[in-house]
Design an enzyme around this catalytic site. Sequence first.
Site, mmCIF file in Angstrom:
data_model
loop_
_atom_site.group_PDB
_atom_site.id
_atom_site.type_symbol
_atom_site.label_atom_id
_atom_site.label_comp_id
_atom_site.label_asym_id
_atom_site.label_seq_id
_atom_site.Cartn_x
_atom_site.Cartn_y
_atom_site.Cartn_z
ATOM 1 C CB CYS A 14 -0.949 -0.004 1.197
ATOM 2 S SG CYS A 14 -2.254 -1.226 1.034
ATOM 3 C CE LYS A 17 -4.514 2.722 -0.590
ATOM 4 N NZ LYS A 17 -5.424 3.096 0.497
ATOM 5 C CG ASP A 46 -17.098 4.366 4.576
ATOM 6 O OD1 ASP A 46 -16.588 3.734 5.508
ATOM 7 O OD2 ASP A 46 -17.951 5.258 4.721
ATOM 8 C CG HIS A 136 -8.101 -8.372 -17.580
ATOM 9 N ND1 HIS A 136 -8.908 -8.645 -18.660
ATOM 10 C CD2 HIS A 136 -7.159 -7.506 -18.004
ATOM 11 C CE1 HIS A 136 -8.469 -7.939 -19.708
ATOM 12 N NE2 HIS A 136 -7.409 -7.249 -19.330
ATOM 13 C CB THR A 137 -3.047 -11.438 -16.768
ATOM 14 O OG1 THR A 137 -3.517 -12.294 -15.741
ATOM 15 C CG2 THR A 137 -1.552 -11.205 -16.569
#
Length: 346
Positions: A14, A17, A46, A136-137
Amino acid sequence: MKIDLLQMVEYGGCSAKISPKQLEEILKYLPLPSDPNILVDIDTHDDAGVYRVNDELALVLTTDFFPPVCSDPYEFGQIAAANSISDVYAMGGDPVLALNIMMFPAAKLPMEAYEEILKGGFDKATEAGVRIIGGHTIDDFPPKYGLAVVGYIHPKKIITNAGAKPGDYLILTKPIGTGIIMAGQRLGMADAADIAEAISLMKLLNKTGAEVMNKYKVKGATDVTGFGLAGHALKMAKASKVSLKIDMQKVPLIGNTYKLIDEGCIPGASFSNLEFAEKDTYFAPGIDYNLKMIAFDAQTSGGLLMSVSPKMVEAVLPDLHAAGLTTATVIGEVIDFKGRNLHIEN
Ligand code: CO
Ligand code: CO
Ligand code: CO
């Protein structure tokens, strides 16, 4: 050949980000769909969106994906899946279905790594009772992986950022420091025991925490991820129109997190998280610099931060401990809005 995914990335998990400040700027101008069945959207920042199907059922929708946060492909898959599913748990939902989202450099990494990542994701999803029914790749470097998840929730039992009430206590279910420890691993500064602890915490589902929240009808919660403990607490405070007071002395830390900061190991994400939250945060005079930076450390697959009424705290804590969340503890409280939404003390 031993595959080490961590050598391929500068920011993993993370921490990768986009900065919350940039994101806020862009989202400000994006039109929001209006539909009475949209029960939760981006308005309250949220963890997931919620869409009402009928009086008994709403769907919780969320997605997360990121570059490797650890060296081992199988563990990366497990962590990415646990993190994606967590947003459903944070809202009190029951995760049901998921799709794989994968970016993989087929010319740069053996396909064995691709398989291992997917296998880690599948095993973690299975542990959560989630069926992965597609994906999906894209060929891309560095690799990135995560899930798009659908969960079920009763429309009247949604737990949101907006549910914190003055007088509530704040309970955190996992220790923090994953961003600092994993940056320390990349720099060769973190010790093996701390890395192992961080990885096992990131793999841990927030399922048991969510079960306890539902049992005691907790109304306000979020999971702690890329914006750090303080960043997510701030989102909760703003959505609930209150102030959240956090005592950093009470926040459980992974191993040598504090010491790593002394040695100069502060990931860049901590600074962008701090920059975003600064204007809405009151820091106690003489606040310890290390604890201040730890409050903004980007967590990957962090614990739940829940707002619990005082009469429930004595019941919630033992249940969390019995469920294996042994470091779950009260780290602060919710007060009436006072000057700024977030108060960080030590
Ligand atoms: Co979240
Ligand atoms: Co998320
Ligand atoms: Co497709």
